[in-house]
Motif scaffolding. Sequence first.
Motif, PDB file in Angstrom:
ATOM      1  N   ARG A  91      46.885  35.059  40.427  1.00 37.69           N
ATOM      2  CA  ARG A  91      48.008  35.708  39.727  1.00 37.69           C
ATOM      3  C   ARG A  91      47.574  36.175  38.342  1.00 37.69           C
ATOM      4  O   ARG A  91      47.967  37.259  37.889  1.00 37.69           O
ATOM      5  N   SER A  92      46.775  35.356  37.678  1.00 41.17           N
ATOM      6  CA  SER A  92      46.267  35.721  36.357  1.00 41.17           C
ATOM      7  C   SER A  92      45.429  36.997  36.449  1.00 41.17           C
ATOM      8  O   SER A  92      45.541  37.903  35.611  1.00 41.17           O
ATOM      9  N   TRP A  93      44.595  37.066  37.485  1.00 38.75           N
ATOM     10  CA  TRP A  93      43.777  38.259  37.722  1.00 38.75           C
ATOM     11  C   TRP A  93      44.657  39.487  37.932  1.00 38.75           C
ATOM     12  O   TRP A  93      44.410  40.556  37.342  1.00 38.75           O
ATOM     13  N   GLU A  94      45.682  39.357  38.750  1.00 41.80           N
ATOM     14  CA  GLU A  94      46.576  40.486  39.023  1.00 41.80           C
ATOM     15  C   GLU A  94      47.304  40.932  37.761  1.00 41.80           C
ATOM     16  O   GLU A  94      47.465  42.136  37.513  1.00 41.80           O
ATOM     17  N   GLU A  95      47.750  39.990  36.963  1.00 44.01           N
ATOM     18  CA  GLU A  95      48.430  40.333  35.705  1.00 44.01           C
ATOM     19  C   GLU A  95      47.486  41.073  34.765  1.00 44.01           C
ATOM     20  O   GLU A  95      47.848  42.088  34.161  1.00 44.01           O
ATOM     21  N   THR A  96      46.269  40.550  34.646  1.00 46.30           N
ATOM     22  CA  THR A  96      45.284  41.141  33.736  1.00 46.30           C
ATOM     23  C   THR A  96      44.913  42.562  34.137  1.00 46.30           C
ATOM     24  O   THR A  96      44.928  43.482  33.310  1.00 46.30           O
ATOM     25  N   THR A  97      44.557  42.757  35.393  1.00 44.79           N
ATOM     26  CA  THR A  97      44.122  44.091  35.823  1.00 44.79           C
ATOM     27  C   THR A  97      45.271  45.092  35.770  1.00 44.79           C
ATOM     28  O   THR A  97      45.055  46.274  35.483  1.00 44.79           O
ATOM     29  N   SER A  98      46.499  44.627  36.014  1.00 38.27           N
ATOM     30  CA  SER A  98      47.652  45.513  35.911  1.00 38.27           C
ATOM     31  C   SER A  98      47.864  45.959  34.470  1.00 38.27           C
ATOM     32  O   SER A  98      48.098  47.140  34.200  1.00 38.27           O
ATOM     33  N   ARG A  99      47.779  45.027  33.542  1.00 37.12           N
ATOM     34  CA  ARG A  99      47.957  45.384  32.127  1.00 37.12           C
ATOM     35  C   ARG A  99      46.859  46.319  31.641  1.00 37.12           C
ATOM     36  O   ARG A  99      47.110  47.279  30.910  1.00 37.12           O
ATOM     37  N   LEU A 100      45.628  46.035  32.026  1.00 37.30           N
ATOM     38  CA  LEU A 100      44.501  46.833  31.548  1.00 37.30           C
ATOM     39  C   LEU A 100      44.374  48.168  32.278  1.00 37.30           C
ATOM     40  O   LEU A 100      43.733  49.087  31.773  1.00 37.30           O
ATOM     41  N   GLY A 101      44.959  48.251  33.469  1.00 36.35           N
ATOM     42  CA  GLY A 101      44.839  49.473  34.249  1.00 36.35           C
ATOM     43  C   GLY A 101      43.460  49.642  34.855  1.00 36.35           C
ATOM     44  O   GLY A 101      42.951  50.761  34.969  1.00 36.35           O
ATOM     45  N   VAL A 102      42.846  48.522  35.268  1.00 35.87           N
ATOM     46  CA  VAL A 102      41.518  48.568  35.876  1.00 35.87           C
ATOM     47  C   VAL A 102      41.568  47.865  37.226  1.00 35.87           C
ATOM     48  O   VAL A 102      42.489  47.104  37.517  1.00 35.87           O
ATOM     49  N   GLU A 103      40.562  48.137  38.047  1.00 35.63           N
ATOM     50  CA  GLU A 103      40.487  47.492  39.361  1.00 35.63           C
ATOM     51  C   GLU A 103      39.452  46.386  39.416  1.00 35.63           C
ATOM     52  O   GLU A 103      39.543  45.481  40.255  1.00 35.63           O
ATOM     53  N   THR A 104      38.463  46.458  38.532  1.00 30.33           N
ATOM     54  CA  THR A 104      37.408  45.450  38.497  1.00 30.33           C
ATOM     55  C   THR A 104      37.072  45.109  37.050  1.00 30.33           C
ATOM     56  O   THR A 104      37.404  45.864  36.119  1.00 30.33           O
TER      57      THR A 104
END
Length: 298
Positions: A91-104
């Motif tokens: 979930r932390s990963w999903e939150e982070t990548t969503s905020r940053l707008g990145v996939e990796t």
Amino acid sequence: MPDDQERRMPGSDKPLEAVTLGTSGLGDEALARALVTGRFRQLDTSNMYAEGRSETVIGQALKQAGGEVTIFSKADRDLATGVFDGDRVMRSWEETTSRLGVETLPIYHLHDPFTITVREAMAPGGAVPALVSLREQGLVGAIGIAVGGGTMVQDYIRTDAFDAVLTHNRYTLVDRRAEDILDLAAERNMIVFNAAPFGGGILSGSPRHAATYGYRPVSPEFAAHVERMRELCARWGIGLAAAALHFSLAEPRIHSTVVGISSKERLAALDALVDTVIPDGFWTDSASLGTPPPSPID
């Protein structure tokens, strides 16, 4: 940075740069734009920094201002419950990548897992297997451990599960507490980030933190050692902050030094610090001051 110190970004031919900008207190959009379009091309953030605001404004800045920067982030526990299991990492990963707008992300750290034991983190369904899964899926290039206190960093390094380590306020011009961390990481060919080269402000000239190291009160002996180092810098005609930064930059076991940036003024000042030339003789004289007394950091 010496040639033998250069490392490549995981999964890329792109070199890892000597300076990374820390964004733990970042919440200002204008500053975020300055960070993503400036001279320094690496940012360090975390899911919990400014309760997610740091990642949000970085993502907005990248979308609005562009800029080719590399972003490192960290998985964090649930701040409300303290839960830090494998599901929370995802979930932390999903939150982070969503905020940053990145996939990796090139490097993704396990951050301050104080609410769990190392054994719990390593167990099936735990935080570390989730990080390993992200790496195996190609969603992160490497996984790291970033812990603020005690011997937990060493315990995690010894699991041999990690590719990188981030330590802070433990390897500076006046503190060597991270020596064992650096040695353990070097034995495993890990990427090493050294954060807070100014010890929370005492080495950068901050009046607010003149009597603290790592945000904790210093002993009279420690304060006296810092003052002797300050006087030595003055004799050599260099600033204490410049010497502190280059102490980290010159260490071959360290691959990138993380400098926290809280304002455009601090960002501008970093330019001059990086460009300062430290005479070789200074390091010989600084060593003659002897082993620093214990810092207040555990």
